[in-house]
Scaffold this active site. Structure first.
Site, PDB file in Angstrom:
ATOM      1  N   PHE A 138       0.861  -1.188   0.000  1.00  0.00           N
ATOM      2  CA  PHE A 138       0.000   0.000   0.000  1.00  0.00           C
ATOM      3  C   PHE A 138       0.894   1.233   0.000  1.00  0.00           C
ATOM      4  O   PHE A 138       1.751   1.387   0.879  1.00  0.00           O
ATOM      5  CB  PHE A 138      -0.928   0.046   1.220  1.00  0.00           C
ATOM      6  CG  PHE A 138      -1.847   1.234   1.173  1.00  0.00           C
ATOM      7  CD1 PHE A 138      -3.034   1.187   0.443  1.00  0.00           C
ATOM      8  CD2 PHE A 138      -1.525   2.418   1.810  1.00  0.00           C
ATOM      9  CE1 PHE A 138      -3.872   2.296   0.360  1.00  0.00           C
ATOM     10  CE2 PHE A 138      -2.361   3.537   1.736  1.00  0.00           C
ATOM     11  CZ  PHE A 138      -3.536   3.465   1.007  1.00  0.00           C
ATOM     12  N   ASP A 225       9.524   2.605   1.514  1.00  0.00           N
ATOM     13  CA  ASP A 225       8.386   3.361   2.034  1.00  0.00           C
ATOM     14  C   ASP A 225       8.296   3.124   3.542  1.00  0.00           C
ATOM     15  O   ASP A 225       7.856   2.067   3.993  1.00  0.00           O
ATOM     16  CB  ASP A 225       7.110   2.893   1.314  1.00  0.00           C
ATOM     17  CG  ASP A 225       5.855   3.611   1.806  1.00  0.00           C
ATOM     18  OD1 ASP A 225       5.904   4.272   2.860  1.00  0.00           O
ATOM     19  OD2 ASP A 225       4.817   3.490   1.125  1.00  0.00           O
ATOM     20  N   LYS A 254       3.194  10.238   8.230  1.00  0.00           N
ATOM     21  CA  LYS A 254       2.502   9.838   9.471  1.00  0.00           C
ATOM     22  C   LYS A 254       3.143  10.337  10.764  1.00  0.00           C
ATOM     23  O   LYS A 254       2.888  11.447  11.205  1.00  0.00           O
ATOM     24  CB  LYS A 254       2.370   8.314   9.486  1.00  0.00           C
ATOM     25  CG  LYS A 254       1.326   7.802   8.480  1.00  0.00           C
ATOM     26  CD  LYS A 254       1.036   6.347   8.710  1.00  0.00           C
ATOM     27  CE  LYS A 254       0.031   5.746   7.748  1.00  0.00           C
ATOM     28  NZ  LYS A 254      -1.365   6.002   8.069  1.00  0.00           N
TER      29      LYS A 254
END
Ligand SMILES: Cc1ncc(COP(=O)(O)O)c(C=O)c1O
Length: 405
Positions: A138, A225, A254
């Site tokens: 994702f 990532d 985040k």
């Protein structure tokens, strides 16, 4: 807990329905606890999906942000930005990399990484550069990042997808070697060190080292990532540091701003100068408020020894869950590292979201059957025990109830 059941009337008739929301509305938080507008209290096992690194209303973060808001929030990238340099220098020190581009979210960081990969390929004379991506990955919901994502549900309805991706299974060195032998257009490999939305699936240390070697042999960029697993969540600043390797490109977001929107692409020497003036930009990226949030977050994580806390409390949380769920039919695995934990069940368990909230615990369910815990890095041992005490009985009774068709 008296949290309400799902309401019948639409409580948000003007908000676009892109989320399946639970019925409670959060009002405020302190530490690892959040209160809803009805006064119900929740232990936060979700941290805004791995965002609230320092929990809520951290006594050192709040005054720093208040001071920054009163001083300067934003003034554009037309001018020199000392706070960008301060945060970039710290990220380079912690990662061993060399330059940083700032943006506002995870998908933006990944989009920038993909542009770097494409331009890196073109600069090497590859007309149609390709990026190796992963099953169950994702990377976000822009057109390029959802195309890189390995989840047909995320892609459904948004074709034609962006071209230029080759997909392989995680932790399968032969699969990536096979692509290396047959595809001369590859410019980069792009993976999460621990797949988050895909169900908390870690890349193994051996696999990460093998991919680093292959990238070096082939002159590809290794792009990791770390949007979800970075910023101390696994007990190291960045999850790839468990494998003792360096990426060429590392998107972050985040947890970097403890709740203030931020994204960053940290690059090593091979990638740091690929983007030149005019190649990329964003209005909000690197604004003073977000930079201050990043600077203070890293400072507090360091000074309060939260990497150590993530390791110790994460291990205790995993051990407690493993102990309480040992031998329970339907529990497939408890896995993860530090405070990034997945409990895989043998059936879809989305219903546990509301059940857990009603029992006073916030969490998420990902990949249909994996309960995900990504609490603030300030979680205490006592709070970890409370998570276990709420969650284990819920899982046991959920698994005893008849499976939904
Ligand atoms: C690994 C990873 N990359 C990228 C993203 C996208 O980040 P954002 O939602 O900030 O766009 C996420 C979000 O969950 C993620 O987990």
């Amino acid at each position: 807990m008296n949290a309400p059941d799902r309401p019948i009337a639409d409580p948000e008739p003007h908000v676009m329905h892109t989320y399946g929301r639970l019925p409670m509305a959060m009002s405020h938080g302190r530490g690892c606890w959040v209160w809803d507008t009805e006064g119900n209290k929740y232990l936060d096992g979700l941290a805004g999906i791995a965002v609230n690194t320092l929990g809520h209303a951290h006594p050192r973060l709040v005054p720093a942000l208040q001071e920054q808001v009163a001083k300067l929030i934003h003034c554009s990238n037309y001018y020199a930005a000392p706070l960008q340099e301060t945060l970039a220098a710290k990220l380079c020190e912690l990662s061993g990399l060399t330059r940083v581009f700032f943006c506002n979210s995870g998908l933006e960081a990944n989009e920038a990484a993909l542009k770097i990969a494409r331009k890196f390929g073109h600069d090497k004379g590859i007309d149609a550069p390709e990026v190796i991506v992963y099953e169950r990955a994702f990377h976000g919901r822009s057109l390029a990042t959802l195309s890189a994502t390995g989840n047909p549900k995320v892609q459904a309805g948004f074709g034609p997808l962006v071209q230029g991706f080759v997909r392989v299974p995680l932790n399968d060195v032969d699969a990536i070697e096979a692509v290396a032998k047959t595809n001369a257009n590859v410019a980069a490999v792009f993976l999460e060190v621990i797949q988050g939305e895909g169900g908390i699936h870690p890349a193994t240390v051996d696999y990460l080292r093998a991919v680093r070697r292959i990238c070096d042999e082939r002159g590809w960029l290794l792009m990791l990532d770390e949007v979800q697993c970075g910023i101390g969540r696994t007990g190291k600043w960045f999850a790839h540091q468990w494998a003792d390797i360096h990426p060429d490109v590392m998107p972050l977001a985040k947890g970097l701003g403890s709740g203030v929107p931020i994204g960053a692409v940290v690059c090593g020497p091979r990638a740091a100068k690929v983007l030149q003036p005019g190649n990329h930009g964003t209005t909000f990226g690197g604004n003073a408020l977000a930079m201050r949030a990043g600077i203070e977050t890293l400072r507090i994580v360091e000074e309060e020894r939260l990497l150590e806390n993530a390791t110790t409390v994460g291990a205790a949380l995993r051990a407690g869950l493993a102990r309480e769920l040992a031998g329970v039919a339907g529990v497939v695995e408890v896995r993860g590292r530090g405070l990034m934990i997945g409990i895989e069940l043998n059936r879809p368990c989305g219903d546990l979201l509301l059940q857990a909230a009603k029992a006073g615990l916030l969490l998420s369910v990902t990949a249909d059957r994996v309960i995900r815990l990504v609490p603030p890095l300030i979680l205490t041992l006592d709070e970890a025990e409370q998570v276990v005490a709420i969650l284990a009985p819920l899982i046991r009774s959920f698994l005893q109830s008849p499976a939904q068709p």
